[in-house]
Structures are given as C-alpha cells and as structure tokens.
Design an enzyme around this catalytic site. Structure first.
Site, PDB file in Angstrom:
ATOM      1  CB  SER A  18       5.176   9.446   8.315  1.00 32.71           C
ATOM      2  OG  SER A  18       5.152   9.222   9.668  1.00 32.71           O
TER       3      SER A  18
ATOM      4  CG  ASN B 217      -1.949  -1.133   1.261  1.00 36.19           C
ATOM      5  OD1 ASN B 217      -2.660  -1.095   0.241  1.00 36.19           O
ATOM      6  ND2 ASN B 217      -1.814  -2.089   2.121  1.00 36.19           N
TER       7      ASN B 217
ATOM      8  CE1 TYR C 195       2.631   5.012   7.753  1.00 33.02           C
ATOM      9  CE2 TYR C 195       3.985   5.990   9.548  1.00 33.02           C
ATOM     10  CZ  TYR C 195       2.956   6.305   8.546  1.00 33.02           C
ATOM     11  OH  TYR C 195       2.345   7.418   8.349  1.00 33.02           O
TER      12      TYR C 195
END
Length: 304
Positions: A119, A94, A158
């Site tokens: 991020s 993703n 992540y």
C-alpha cells in the site's frame, strides 16, 4: 500459468480478473456476494471460489493444498484488512500473519512468484507531512518524489502491517528463492467510481460534500495524484507475473544477483500516469515494462 488470487472478491481482485491476461483460481474468505460496493453485479458471483481464511491458525496447510492440487505457479496476494483505520489486532492477524502464511504455503507448494498487494500507506507519512500542497500541480522543490529507495514511513497500523508484509516478501526471496513483487497500491475503486473524480463523487453520494465545495475539490486533487485505474492495476500485476515467468533479472547461473537464494525482490508504486503525483513510476517502467494507459489529469469534469 495457473495463478491463485487471494482476496479475490474485493475491489482490487475484481479489477485484476476483469483485465488480466491470466486465468485465476479465486480464493476468498467467503463465496462472491451478489453485488460490488457500488451496487453493480459482482463479476465473480457465478465463479467457483476456494474458501479459506489466510489469517487462520491452520491456514498454511489449507493454502498449500489449494496451491498444489491446482498446479499453481504464481500467487497474487490481495487478502487482508484493507482499512487504513483498522485496529492492530486485525492487521496483525489478517495482514501480517496472513501474508506470512501465504508465503510459507507458496514455499511448500513450490510456487515461483508472489505478487503482494502492499500500500501507499507504507510511505504515507510523506503525504501527511506535505498535504495538501502535495496535491497541487508543480509541487515545488520541497515536495518529495517517493521511490522504491525512499525510507519506509507508515502512517498507521495498517501501513506498518504492509511494511511488515514487504519484509516477509524480502525474506522469502532471500531464503526460499521466490520472486516477490510488492505493489504499493494507490487508489483503486469499483467500476462506478473508477475515474479521477471517483472519491469526490462517492462523497457526494454519501452526502458528505457537494460538487465544487472545498472538500470535493480536495478529494479530486488527491485522486489525480493517487488514482490507479482498474485496467492499469491489472496491467501492473500482469507485468510482474510476466517478469516472474521470464525468470526476472538473473545472472549466468539463473539466480537473481540481489538476493541470497536468487529470488527477485522488487517494490513498485501502483498508480496510473498521474502528472501531479509524487510516486515514482520510472522503476516499474524500466524493470518490468509497466506502461499505464490512464492519467489522473485526463478528465476535466466528472462523467455524470
């Protein structure tokens, strides 16, 4: 300018559409739900959605068609798995593949600007190393100020997937000439929790802590450092889009002198004007004129 917004129905997407000066084509994996995560009505529930999965094997063709058919000139890419604890399999599909698919589609469709939702977890190991002392005012000489030149230090799969996304943005700026702006976003929340006490109050609502206990105070201290208000989020995205429209910083040939193909590549920190924070805002202020309106220290108590 027509702007495609991927991952449009999430928390960051609704923040962008609520306060941006641009019109957006909304793209998400599903039509908008009826409610936001805080239970308030979803602002996109009556708007048209281009339904597409950016991580799918055939996504490049679908995304290219969506961009060319609508005359898209810029993309704000928010789609992906936003969970810090997400598995490698999820972020590989993703976040990594999804970001590469969006950039490839943008290249094929002749899109000139991509704003990428990276991020703070790309450099999250600085926080892991120095917290909780990092959250205190007057952090001390040993606490870091992290800027766009600081070494990447992801704290999770992540965070590493977002670092990979930044690397692909750099590649497409260098090879294809796309202006790419990577925003290392801090803490954006749904409207009910859009304030420096937001995470602490959300924890109270879940029954995880009580107002005034140690966990509550630590959540407030961290949020004062990492908060990105919804209107500041939209302002930072718009500042990057404005810069792309203006042609970014170019030499006399109209090319960006810092990349081979002339595309801008920039990394900015997505936080409000938080005096206690460790993320640098000077580069975004100087480079694209980002001027946050809100501050993590503006409130002394929650808005109950």
């Amino acid at each position: 300018m027509t702007v495609l917004l991927t991952g449009a129905h999430g928390t960051v997407g609704t923040a962008v559409t609520a306060a941006s000066a641009y019109d957006h084509v909304l793209l998400d994996r599903e039509p908008a739900p009826d409610e936001l995560g805080d239970g308030s009505p979803h602002p996109h529930r009556d708007r048209e959605t281009v339904v597409a999965d950016v991580g799918a094997d055939d996504a490049v063709g679908d995304l290219t068609d969506a961009m060319t058919e609508r005359g898209v000139a810029a993309v704000v890419h928010l789609a992906g798995d936003p969970t810090v604890s997400a598995t490698y399999e999820s972020v590989e599909r993703n976040n990594v593949r999804g970001t590469r698919n969006v950039l490839e589609a943008a290249s094929r469709a002749g899109v000139g600007t991509v704003v990428f939702a990276s991020s703070n977890h790309v450099v999250g190991m600085y926080e892991t190393e120095h917290a909780p002392a990092l959250y205190a005012p007057g952090q001390g000489e040993e606490s870091p100020t992290v800027d766009h030149r600081s070494p990447v230090r992801p704290d999770s799969d992540y965070g590493a997937s977002k670092a990979a996304g930044e690397a692909w943005c750099r590649l497409y700026a260098e090879r294809e000439g796309i202006g790419c702006y990577a925003l290392r976003i801090g803490s954006v929340r749904d409207p009910a929790f859009d304030h420096p006490f937001g995470d602490a109050e959300r924890a109270v609502a879940r029954g995880d802590c009580e107002r005034g206990d140690d966990d509550y105070e630590r959540a407030v201290a961290r949020m004062r450092c990492t908060w990105l208000s919804r209107r500041d989020c939209a302002a930072l995205v718009d500042a990057c889009l404005d810069d792309g429209t203006d042609g970014a910083e170019t030499d006399t040939s109209g090319r960006n002198p810092n990349t081979v193909a002339g595309g801008a590549f920039e990394v900015f920190y997505g936080v409000s004007d938080n005096p206690n924070g460790w993320f640098d805002l000077a580069h975004a202020r100087e480079r694209v004129g980002y001027e946050p309106t809100d501050s993590g220290n503006a409130m002394s108590e929650p808005p109950i």
